[in-house]
Design a protein around this motif. Sequence first.
Motif, PDB file in Angstrom:
ATOM      1  N   MET A 128      -6.647   5.309  -1.511  1.00  0.00           N
ATOM      2  CA  MET A 128      -5.677   4.304  -1.094  1.00  0.00           C
ATOM      3  C   MET A 128      -5.132   3.641  -2.358  1.00  0.00           C
ATOM      4  O   MET A 128      -5.879   3.033  -3.118  1.00  0.00           O
ATOM      5  CB  MET A 128      -6.313   3.241  -0.191  1.00  0.00           C
ATOM      6  CG  MET A 128      -5.334   2.141   0.226  1.00  0.00           C
ATOM      7  SD  MET A 128      -6.135   0.678   0.906  1.00  0.00           S
ATOM      8  CE  MET A 128      -6.820   1.374   2.382  1.00  0.00           C
TER       9      MET A 128
ATOM     10  N   THR B  85       0.835  -1.198   0.000  1.00  0.00           N
ATOM     11  CA  THR B  85       0.000   0.000   0.000  1.00  0.00           C
ATOM     12  C   THR B  85       0.871   1.250   0.000  1.00  0.00           C
ATOM     13  O   THR B  85       2.041   1.212   0.378  1.00  0.00           O
ATOM     14  CB  THR B  85      -0.946   0.033   1.212  1.00  0.00           C
ATOM     15  OG1 THR B  85      -0.182  -0.112   2.420  1.00  0.00           O
ATOM     16  CG2 THR B  85      -1.958  -1.099   1.130  1.00  0.00           C
TER      17      THR B  85
ATOM     18  N   LYS C 226      -3.477  -7.017   4.161  1.00  0.00           N
ATOM     19  CA  LYS C 226      -2.673  -5.916   4.670  1.00  0.00           C
ATOM     20  C   LYS C 226      -3.503  -5.135   5.671  1.00  0.00           C
ATOM     21  O   LYS C 226      -4.638  -4.759   5.387  1.00  0.00           O
ATOM     22  CB  LYS C 226      -2.244  -5.004   3.518  1.00  0.00           C
ATOM     23  CG  LYS C 226      -1.338  -3.860   3.906  1.00  0.00           C
ATOM     24  CD  LYS C 226       0.080  -4.326   4.105  1.00  0.00           C
ATOM     25  CE  LYS C 226       1.044  -3.153   4.246  1.00  0.00           C
ATOM     26  NZ  LYS C 226       2.441  -3.599   4.439  1.00  0.00           N
TER      27      LYS C 226
ATOM     28  N   HIS D 287      -6.474   1.019  -6.830  1.00  0.00           N
ATOM     29  CA  HIS D 287      -6.730   2.072  -5.855  1.00  0.00           C
ATOM     30  C   HIS D 287      -8.196   1.964  -5.432  1.00  0.00           C
ATOM     31  O   HIS D 287      -9.023   1.330  -6.100  1.00  0.00           O
ATOM     32  CB  HIS D 287      -6.439   3.450  -6.451  1.00  0.00           C
ATOM     33  CG  HIS D 287      -7.650   4.176  -6.951  1.00  0.00           C
ATOM     34  ND1 HIS D 287      -8.282   3.836  -8.121  1.00  0.00           N
ATOM     35  CD2 HIS D 287      -8.367   5.196  -6.423  1.00  0.00           C
ATOM     36  CE1 HIS D 287      -9.322   4.631  -8.307  1.00  0.00           C
ATOM     37  NE2 HIS D 287      -9.395   5.464  -7.292  1.00  0.00           N
TER      38      HIS D 287
ATOM     39  N   PHE E  58      -2.686   0.788  -4.056  1.00  0.00           N
ATOM     40  CA  PHE E  58      -2.087  -0.482  -3.669  1.00  0.00           C
ATOM     41  C   PHE E  58      -1.580  -1.229  -4.897  1.00  0.00           C
ATOM     42  O   PHE E  58      -2.041  -1.013  -6.020  1.00  0.00           O
ATOM     43  CB  PHE E  58      -3.073  -1.354  -2.876  1.00  0.00           C
ATOM     44  CG  PHE E  58      -4.246  -1.868  -3.674  1.00  0.00           C
ATOM     45  CD1 PHE E  58      -4.176  -3.078  -4.364  1.00  0.00           C
ATOM     46  CD2 PHE E  58      -5.437  -1.160  -3.715  1.00  0.00           C
ATOM     47  CE1 PHE E  58      -5.254  -3.555  -5.097  1.00  0.00           C
ATOM     48  CE2 PHE E  58      -6.524  -1.614  -4.446  1.00  0.00           C
ATOM     49  CZ  PHE E  58      -6.425  -2.821  -5.141  1.00  0.00           C
TER      50      PHE E  58
END
Length: 750
Positions: A35, A24, A117, A84, A37
Amino acid sequence: MDQLAEQLQSVSKNNARDLVYLQTSKGIYETEEDMWFKGYVLDAQDFTPSDRSKTMFVQLIEDKRDTIVWEKKYEIENGFVNGHLFLKNDLPEGTYTLAAYSLHSFTKEAKEFYALKKIKIVKTISQKTDVTPVEKDSILHFSTFAEGGKLVSGIQSRLAFKAVNSKGLPVDTAGALFENNILLQTFKSSHAGMGALTFTPDADKKYHIELSEPKLVSDKKYDIATIESSGKILNLLANAREYLLFKISQSEGSKPEKVFLRLQLRGVVYSIATGMLKKELTIKIPLKEVPQGIAEVTLFNENALPIAERLVFVKQDQKLNIQTKLNKSEFITRDKANLKIKVTDENGQAVVAHLGLSVYDAIYQNKQDAKNIQSHYLLSTQLKGNIYNPAYYFDEKNKDRKEALDLVLLTQGWRNYVWNENNLKEKSLISPVVFDEIKGKVQLVKPDKKAADSTPKAMILFAADENREQELMMTDAAGFFTIGSKNLKIGEGGYTYMKLMTPEKPKYQISIKDNSFEVINNERKNKTIIYPFPEIEKINPKEISPFIGRESINKLKEVVITSKKKGQVFRDKYIGKLDSLYRIQSPTVDFFCPLTNYLNCPRCKDGCHSSDRLKPVEGGVYINTSRYVWIVQCHSYLNDDRNEVVYHYPNLTEAELLAFFNMTMLEGYYGKKVFYEAVYDEVTSMDSTPDYRNTLFWKSDIITDEKGEAVVDFFCSDINSLFIGNLEGVSGTGLLGTENFEFRVRKKQK
């Protein structure tokens, strides 16, 4: 020897699968942020990028309530996912799990789940260091483990020990070993509650351990592993880069016997040595062809029965060596940074590698997360159970990391090795949970054996974006068809539409259902979540924040966007287009009499006028006759209220619109989004608009050239703070590596 190799590799062949790792852009996020990733989908045996699976199913789960707040499908491209998601403002603060599933990584047989994660989500980042004190625990679990699996009387042996509390966190210990209640030797843990002692056991004597630390268990006695009166033991003498050196010993008076020593790593047998054991036998196993990772070394007797086993981590220094060089060690706000990357192997040879890079404000670092790509693939996914701070063993700053990792393997036990032969037999059959393909069928709306035919049916697949390619798909003779990754890509970022190309009569329809996430949710509840125990933080709560003079950001509490247009709002623009087409075709049973302007006049329906009945027009004004009381003639009624109404066609739902046009739709892959990169020059650097980017750079697909080099540029924001760069990646041959760097950004002096 062939038999010993074949019996293992025959079961490992049936376990062709993938392991997924998620990187991430940072560890702590604020709501209303993106976010970013990167998903690594690597072959479980050699860690090379895998192309077995085409679709990654991703969920974001709020841990406290086990609530799914996001679930989408992403395309896997040559073993990697660039993804994302957006964190909505209404998400509660707390710990979240980003989880990933694919065809060859998520199976029913697997009892453990690793592809996740942990992140933290907050409303607003705090300058205070968040330190959770370790709670005192009155429960201590103290265990001993004999090297090779057992202690044998009269043979010097190594006995490892481990102490944890009720939460599984390590407890530093000190104590003594007693023989017939007489002190034999003292000891103390050397790393994370683990340690080892060496002694020669005697089956005719009794042994126990008393701990002096921690004080809460100082009055307890602990038994040690069982002592066999006779037998054989396996002892590791040396673990070098080029070889492993083992000593095999057996009890006095035992007959000479031919023994075998097998080394296997991730289900592949790399070496089998044999020799005649009299009293002691030393065997050296070369490691030239053996890759990095946990190896299982098994001692077999002359009848090929296992009598001792040992886990060993080989080639701990073999990795991707990632070197980074910034053009400055300190920048001013809006400064341009130039980063040079150089990747080599352990021999200094240039390596082509696939890297992911994130550069972000250090306050968003989650210090409680002890996972990186090396610890995930080389340690956490190879052993059953959660490991305390596994990243410690791959950090070259820790001088005792090799000895500490050996203690981890001694205290885990070879039965916890996921590639152990017995564990592989339990997974001899693989039953996937999710699939890259979705099955569907074209069938009659009203089943009729006489009307049905075995002619393949045609469908057109397309996206709402007219610039994208269309695709023709045919069913088989029974009407079945398959939607694959190529078809989902058509509707990437939206929906893939399917229109049936069949005659109006008899009417056929498309029957298709994608319940992938429903199946995932049912199955994941049966898995044990494997995630590293974080390092116990030893941070002074009064520690000064790493950043200096952070500006406050004024956020608008709410922004409301309204539309003047009234009516239905559809989630996809193409559905809105279908709604317009539906209204143009006037598909209604309503009518009006052109002589009287009555809407749905019951007398006109009976045919009292010679004039034809007409369909009402959208927005037209008519007289509603539903409240009228009729007497004899068409124009006679007892209600003199004309009751005029504006006519609108019935509103159809999305499902009804699709059915009307003989269509269906499937959600495609979640669309790719480009990470925003600010660019400043002499003019824009003086722009008064504040730049509060806390993630300066994110790129999931940096590929080094044949010299192992890559160069990236990025611009600093207006935040003057300590920034962290995190690089992780893999080579085409399965080498793994990670590298971190940091720099400061200072405020520009006026």
